[in-house]
Design an enzyme around this catalytic site. Structure first.
Site, PDB file in Angstrom:
ATOM      1  N   ASN A  15     -31.069   5.676  -1.165  1.00  9.91           N
ATOM      2  CA  ASN A  15     -31.049   4.620   0.103  1.00  9.91           C
ATOM      3  C   ASN A  15     -31.263   5.594   1.319  1.00  9.91           C
ATOM      4  O   ASN A  15     -30.324   6.319   1.827  1.00  9.91           O
ATOM      5  CB  ASN A  15     -29.582   4.175  -0.073  1.00  9.91           C
ATOM      6  CG  ASN A  15     -29.217   3.013   1.155  1.00  9.91           C
ATOM      7  OD1 ASN A  15     -30.161   2.859   2.011  1.00  9.91           O
ATOM      8  ND2 ASN A  15     -28.155   2.418   1.126  1.00  9.91           N
ATOM      9  N   LYS A  22     -28.577   8.587   1.248  1.00  8.35           N
ATOM     10  CA  LYS A  22     -27.367   8.332   0.122  1.00  8.35           C
ATOM     11  C   LYS A  22     -28.043   8.383  -1.369  1.00  8.35           C
ATOM     12  O   LYS A  22     -29.264   7.812  -1.385  1.00  8.35           O
ATOM     13  CB  LYS A  22     -26.671   7.143   0.313  1.00  8.35           C
ATOM     14  CG  LYS A  22     -25.871   7.196   1.562  1.00  8.35           C
ATOM     15  CD  LYS A  22     -24.945   6.017   1.588  1.00  8.35           C
ATOM     16  CE  LYS A  22     -24.490   5.600   3.063  1.00  8.35           C
ATOM     17  NZ  LYS A  22     -24.375   4.409   3.421  1.00  8.35           N
ATOM     18  N   ARG A  98     -33.665   1.632  -2.230  1.00  8.95           N
ATOM     19  CA  ARG A  98     -33.356   0.511  -1.507  1.00  8.95           C
ATOM     20  C   ARG A  98     -34.385   0.204  -0.463  1.00  8.95           C
ATOM     21  O   ARG A  98     -34.653   1.151   0.169  1.00  8.95           O
ATOM     22  CB  ARG A  98     -32.049   0.580  -0.915  1.00  8.95           C
ATOM     23  CG  ARG A  98     -31.679  -0.405  -0.205  1.00  8.95           C
ATOM     24  CD  ARG A  98     -30.427  -0.224   0.620  1.00  8.95           C
ATOM     25  NE  ARG A  98     -29.947  -1.460   1.316  1.00  8.95           N
ATOM     26  CZ  ARG A  98     -29.234  -1.415   2.679  1.00  8.95           C
ATOM     27  NH1 ARG A  98     -28.949  -0.325   2.906  1.00  8.95           N
ATOM     28  NH2 ARG A  98     -28.877  -2.464   3.226  1.00  8.95           N
ATOM     29  N   HIS A 187     -28.654  -7.829   2.479  1.00 10.80           N
ATOM     30  CA  HIS A 187     -27.446  -7.544   1.498  1.00 10.80           C
ATOM     31  C   HIS A 187     -27.509  -8.112   0.213  1.00 10.80           C
ATOM     32  O   HIS A 187     -26.727  -8.448  -0.580  1.00 10.80           O
ATOM     33  CB  HIS A 187     -25.857  -8.006   1.948  1.00 10.80           C
ATOM     34  CG  HIS A 187     -25.425  -7.155   3.152  1.00 10.80           C
ATOM     35  ND1 HIS A 187     -24.568  -7.785   4.143  1.00 10.80           N
ATOM     36  CD2 HIS A 187     -25.502  -5.720   3.404  1.00 10.80           C
ATOM     37  CE1 HIS A 187     -24.294  -6.798   5.082  1.00 10.80           C
ATOM     38  NE2 HIS A 187     -24.858  -5.730   4.545  1.00 10.80           N
ATOM     39  N   GLY A 217     -18.639  -5.651   4.839  1.00 11.98           N
ATOM     40  CA  GLY A 217     -18.549  -4.169   5.137  1.00 11.98           C
ATOM     41  C   GLY A 217     -18.540  -3.857   6.632  1.00 11.98           C
ATOM     42  O   GLY A 217     -17.911  -4.702   7.414  1.00 11.98           O
ATOM     43  N   ASN A 218     -19.094  -2.750   6.953  1.00 13.76           N
ATOM     44  CA  ASN A 218     -19.267  -2.707   8.369  1.00 13.76           C
ATOM     45  C   ASN A 218     -20.459  -3.749   8.832  1.00 13.76           C
ATOM     46  O   ASN A 218     -20.058  -4.542   9.992  1.00 13.76           O
ATOM     47  CB  ASN A 218     -19.817  -1.299   8.757  1.00 13.76           C
ATOM     48  CG  ASN A 218     -19.558  -0.788  10.208  1.00 13.76           C
ATOM     49  OD1 ASN A 218     -18.716  -1.218  10.683  1.00 13.76           O
ATOM     50  ND2 ASN A 218     -20.466   0.013  10.537  1.00 13.76           N
ATOM     51  N   ARG A 248     -21.889  -5.489  15.316  1.00 19.31           N
ATOM     52  CA  ARG A 248     -22.937  -6.393  15.736  1.00 19.31           C
ATOM     53  C   ARG A 248     -22.021  -7.881  16.134  1.00 19.31           C
ATOM     54  O   ARG A 248     -21.157  -8.078  15.548  1.00 19.31           O
ATOM     55  CB  ARG A 248     -23.695  -6.779  14.628  1.00 19.31           C
ATOM     56  CG  ARG A 248     -24.408  -5.616  14.282  1.00 19.31           C
ATOM     57  CD  ARG A 248     -25.526  -6.131  13.064  1.00 19.31           C
ATOM     58  NE  ARG A 248     -26.259  -4.661  12.639  1.00 19.31           N
ATOM     59  CZ  ARG A 248     -26.228  -4.543  11.276  1.00 19.31           C
ATOM     60  NH1 ARG A 248     -25.617  -5.643  10.453  1.00 19.31           N
ATOM     61  NH2 ARG A 248     -26.848  -3.737  10.651  1.00 19.31           N
ATOM     62  N   ASP A 289     -12.967  -0.216  12.346  1.00 21.99           N
ATOM     63  CA  ASP A 289     -12.627  -0.051  11.245  1.00 21.99           C
ATOM     64  C   ASP A 289     -11.017  -0.733  11.015  1.00 21.99           C
ATOM     65  O   ASP A 289     -10.236  -0.929  11.752  1.00 21.99           O
ATOM     66  CB  ASP A 289     -12.003   1.519  11.095  1.00 21.99           C
ATOM     67  CG  ASP A 289     -11.570   1.685   9.488  1.00 21.99           C
ATOM     68  OD1 ASP A 289     -11.051   1.083   8.892  1.00 21.99           O
ATOM     69  OD2 ASP A 289     -12.088   2.908   8.903  1.00 21.99           O
ATOM     70  N   GLY A 337     -16.456  -3.205   1.873  1.00 24.22           N
ATOM     71  CA  GLY A 337     -14.961  -2.380   2.362  1.00 24.22           C
ATOM     72  C   GLY A 337     -13.969  -3.155   2.911  1.00 24.22           C
ATOM     73  O   GLY A 337     -12.852  -2.970   2.260  1.00 24.22           O
ATOM     74  N   GLY A 339     -13.565  -6.735   2.417  1.00 22.49           N
ATOM     75  CA  GLY A 339     -13.537  -7.433   1.309  1.00 22.49           C
ATOM     76  C   GLY A 339     -12.909  -6.936   0.311  1.00 22.49           C
ATOM     77  O   GLY A 339     -11.885  -7.853  -0.025  1.00 22.49           O
ATOM     78  N   GLU A 340     -13.136  -5.855   0.071  1.00 21.34           N
ATOM     79  CA  GLU A 340     -12.396  -5.448  -1.389  1.00 21.34           C
ATOM     80  C   GLU A 340     -10.756  -4.921  -0.955  1.00 21.34           C
ATOM     81  O   GLU A 340      -9.990  -4.794  -1.980  1.00 21.34           O
ATOM     82  CB  GLU A 340     -13.198  -4.252  -2.053  1.00 21.34           C
ATOM     83  CG  GLU A 340     -14.509  -4.797  -2.511  1.00 21.34           C
ATOM     84  CD  GLU A 340     -15.406  -3.698  -3.085  1.00 21.34           C
ATOM     85  OE1 GLU A 340     -15.042  -2.636  -3.021  1.00 21.34           O
ATOM     86  OE2 GLU A 340     -16.646  -3.745  -2.722  1.00 21.34           O
ATOM     87  N   ASN A 341     -10.682  -4.427   0.247  1.00 20.65           N
ATOM     88  CA  ASN A 341      -9.585  -3.949   0.691  1.00 20.65           C
ATOM     89  C   ASN A 341      -8.586  -4.314   1.587  1.00 20.65           C
ATOM     90  O   ASN A 341      -7.299  -4.090   1.570  1.00 20.65           O
ATOM     91  CB  ASN A 341      -9.835  -2.448   1.124  1.00 20.65           C
ATOM     92  CG  ASN A 341     -10.639  -1.386   0.135  1.00 20.65           C
ATOM     93  OD1 ASN A 341     -10.171  -0.914  -0.732  1.00 20.65           O
ATOM     94  ND2 ASN A 341     -11.788  -0.974   0.432  1.00 20.65           N
ATOM     95  N   GLU A 391     -23.797  -1.812  -5.310  1.00 18.72           N
ATOM     96  CA  GLU A 391     -25.439  -2.131  -5.044  1.00 18.72           C
ATOM     97  C   GLU A 391     -26.234  -0.897  -5.798  1.00 18.72           C
ATOM     98  O   GLU A 391     -27.392  -1.146  -6.168  1.00 18.72           O
ATOM     99  CB  GLU A 391     -25.531  -1.800  -3.504  1.00 18.72           C
ATOM    100  CG  GLU A 391     -25.286  -3.054  -3.083  1.00 18.72           C
ATOM    101  CD  GLU A 391     -24.897  -2.848  -1.187  1.00 18.72           C
ATOM    102  OE1 GLU A 391     -24.127  -2.398  -0.944  1.00 18.72           O
ATOM    103  OE2 GLU A 391     -25.789  -3.195  -0.683  1.00 18.72           O
TER     104      GLU A 391
HETATM  105  P1  ADP Z   1     -21.111  -0.394   4.883  1.00 13.80           P
HETATM  106  O1  ADP Z   1     -21.606  -0.127   3.493  1.00 13.80           O
HETATM  107  O2  ADP Z   1     -21.609  -1.509   5.618  1.00 13.80           O
HETATM  108  O3  ADP Z   1     -21.096   0.739   5.740  1.00 13.80           O
HETATM  109  P2  ADP Z   1     -18.518  -0.556   3.558  1.00 13.80           P
HETATM  110  O4  ADP Z   1     -18.687  -1.681   2.947  1.00 13.80           O
HETATM  111  O5  ADP Z   1     -18.487   0.823   3.187  1.00 13.80           O
HETATM  112  O6  ADP Z   1     -19.510  -0.635   4.772  1.00 13.80           O
HETATM  113  O7  ADP Z   1     -17.120  -1.029   4.713  1.00 13.80           O
HETATM  114  C1  ADP Z   1     -16.671  -0.018   5.584  1.00 13.80           C
HETATM  115  C2  ADP Z   1     -15.477  -0.943   6.355  1.00 13.80           C
HETATM  116  O8  ADP Z   1     -14.658  -1.161   5.408  1.00 13.80           O
HETATM  117  C3  ADP Z   1     -14.686  -0.014   7.387  1.00 13.80           C
HETATM  118  O9  ADP Z   1     -15.288  -0.045   8.556  1.00 13.80           O
HETATM  119  C4  ADP Z   1     -13.226  -0.399   7.405  1.00 13.80           C
HETATM  120  O10 ADP Z   1     -13.450  -1.457   8.349  1.00 13.80           O
HETATM  121  C5  ADP Z   1     -13.238  -1.209   5.910  1.00 13.80           C
HETATM  122  N1  ADP Z   1     -12.369  -0.675   4.922  1.00 13.80           N
HETATM  123  C6  ADP Z   1     -12.553   0.500   4.130  1.00 13.80           C
HETATM  124  N2  ADP Z   1     -11.621   0.750   3.367  1.00 13.80           N
HETATM  125  C7  ADP Z   1     -10.505  -0.363   3.983  1.00 13.80           C
HETATM  126  C8  ADP Z   1      -9.069  -0.356   3.670  1.00 13.80           C
HETATM  127  N3  ADP Z   1      -8.317   0.297   2.870  1.00 13.80           N
HETATM  128  N4  ADP Z   1      -8.513  -1.391   4.376  1.00 13.80           N
HETATM  129  C9  ADP Z   1      -9.096  -1.943   5.392  1.00 13.80           C
HETATM  130  N5  ADP Z   1     -10.399  -2.078   5.793  1.00 13.80           N
HETATM  131  C10 ADP Z   1     -11.083  -1.029   4.806  1.00 13.80           C
END
Ligand code: ADP
Length: 407
Positions: A15, A22, A98, A187, A217-218, A248, A289, A337, A339-341, A391
């Site tokens: 990527n 990456k 990618r 995406h 994600g970001n 954005r 973040d 990031g 959505g999962e956390n 991905e």
């Molecule tokens: P990208 O691939 O678009 O750079 P990611 O899918 O890795 O992004 O997501 C990164 C974002 O996920 C971070 O900027 C942060 O806002 C969020 N994030 C990561 N870990 C956590 C967590 N434990 N709790 C809340 N938000 C998180």
């Protein structure tokens, strides 16, 4: 190769960004990850390579100048070789790249030829930040292993099924067509993977379910997937459209741009930077973040709270819009990031949508896990799920399937 040699089953996934690469090396015989890493700040004095072998051995970090992508890939190859996983290995079956923008031509993974490269190049005007970096990554990989199939997996591919009424902007048709202006979506590799995994979680075939995928994600995007086929997505000509993101703006009245030009005297490049890099959560509250934003909210910070509310409001609007587009929804899947956390994001996004059959169970939502899981209560008509995206695995799977099919 002799008949006793094993069938090559490793795929290197690359990527390539403008100043970073990456990578992951996977063995598709059992979908195992063998090594992961990244090179960042390419072209600077302070370049950094972080390499993690997953077959044993410690994580390694190298710092010092790495001049360009060719030097970066060479360094990656040397690190892989130390683990017995060098790029010269006969076990390598393909390199999967990618590629962000595939326009309308590429609706599937594609073995890279000179014609394919020319088309990726032709798309640079609609993806000026991404496609040039992808091209550099491909050229570099080709020079390292000219004998090996290089496969492009496009971020836009999954969205090429969008019907024209979803993809076309309501602007003059001739102007739009002359400049290839339409909604492409991004995406796509993640939306494809997550919508399929969501169907699996429900014990169904993808063709049997309608899913709203929220890739947060970001960068962030939503998609409406009917029976495994994308029918709408929130990003457009570029990744700027749609949801509120880390940096954005997402959707805004296009007249804001004229206003900034005429009244604030800003140049096109300045506005581009404002909307892509200094807007979204970072523009609203200074942080992008979600962890930091939640921490500030817990301390009573009102700017962070407003940024969160704006983020959630937009997300909810897209859930509603895609509910209407699909008519019937089987699942809403959160991924990436945030959505999962971020349990509070998931909870707030569906709050008040019980009449639509959407609800989140507080206890299930609080569970931390890497596994795909349901977080809706049993009574809910629509499943709400957390489905970690992957991905790299998807790119490797698609690239491997293509080279195995002999295409
Ligand atoms: P990208 O691939 O678009 O750079 P990611 O899918 O890795 O992004 O997501 C990164 C974002 O996920 C971070 O900027 C942060 O806002 C969020 N994030 C990561 N870990 C956590 C967590 N434990 N709790 C809340 N938000 C998180």
């Amino acid at each position: 190769m002799t008949s006793t040699d094993p069938t090559p089953s490793r795929v290197l996934v690359l990527n390539s960004g403008s100043s970073s690469v990456k990578y992951q090396l996977l063995d598709m015989a059992d979908s195992a990850r063998l090594a992961v890493g990244l090179v960042e700040r390419i072209g600077e004095e302070t370049s950094r390579l972080v390499h993690t072998p997953l077959t044993g051995g410690d994580k390694r970090e190298l710092t010092g100048p790495i001049a360009d992508h060719a030097a970066a890939l060479k360094a990656v190859s040397e690190e892989l070789a130390k683990d017995g996983l060098g790029l010269d290995s006969p076990e390598l079956a393909a390199i999967g790249h990618r590629v962000v923008h595939g326009g309308l031509k590429f609706s599937a993974p594609t073995v890279i030829t000179e014609e394919v490269m020319a088309e990726i190049e032709r798309l640079v005007p609609v993806a000026p930040l991404h496609n040039p970096a992808n091209i550099t990554g491909i050229r570099t990989a080709q020079s390292l292993r000219p004998d090996l199939p290089q496969v492009a997996v496009f971020d836009t591919a999954f969205h090429t099924t969008m019907p024209e009424h979803a993809a076309r902007y309501a602007i003059d048709v001739e102007t739009a067509d002359a400049h290839r202006i339409r909604r492409y979506g991004f995406h796509g590799t993640s939306h494809a993977y997550v919508s399929r995994e969501t169907a699996k979680l429900l014990g169904k075939d993808p063709s049997e379910v309608n899913v709203i995928v929220l890739h947060l994600g970001n960068g962030a995007s939503a998609s409406a997937v009917r029976g495994g086929v994308c029918v709408d997505t929130s990003m457009g000509l570029t990744p700027l459209e749609g949801l509120v993101m880390g940096t954005r703006s997402g959707d805004l009245d296009p007249a804001v741009i004229f206003h900034l030009e005429r009244v604030a005297g800003m140049s096109t490049d300045e506005i581009d930077t404002l909307l892509n890099k200094k807007s979204g959560l970072v523009g609203l509250c200074g942080d992008n973040d979600m962890r930091e934003i939640r921490r500030r909210i817990d301390e009573g910070d009102r700017r962070a709270a407003l940024a969160f509310d704006i983020y959630i409001h937009r997300l909810k609007k897209y859930i509603g819009a895609y509910y209407a587009v699909l008519g019937k929804v089987d699942a809403v899947a959160f991924t990436a990031g945030v959505g999962e956390n971020a349990a509070p994001v998931r909870e707030a996004a569906v709050l008040g949508l019980e009449e639509l059959g959407l609800a989140v169970d507080g206890e299930l939502n609080a569970v931390r896990s890497d596994a795909p899981r349901l977080i809706s209560p049993e009574y809910a008509r629509v499943a709400v799920a957390v489905v970690p995206t992957d991905e790299e695995l998807e790119i490797a799977t698609q690239a491997y399937a293509l080279v195995r099919s002999g295409a």
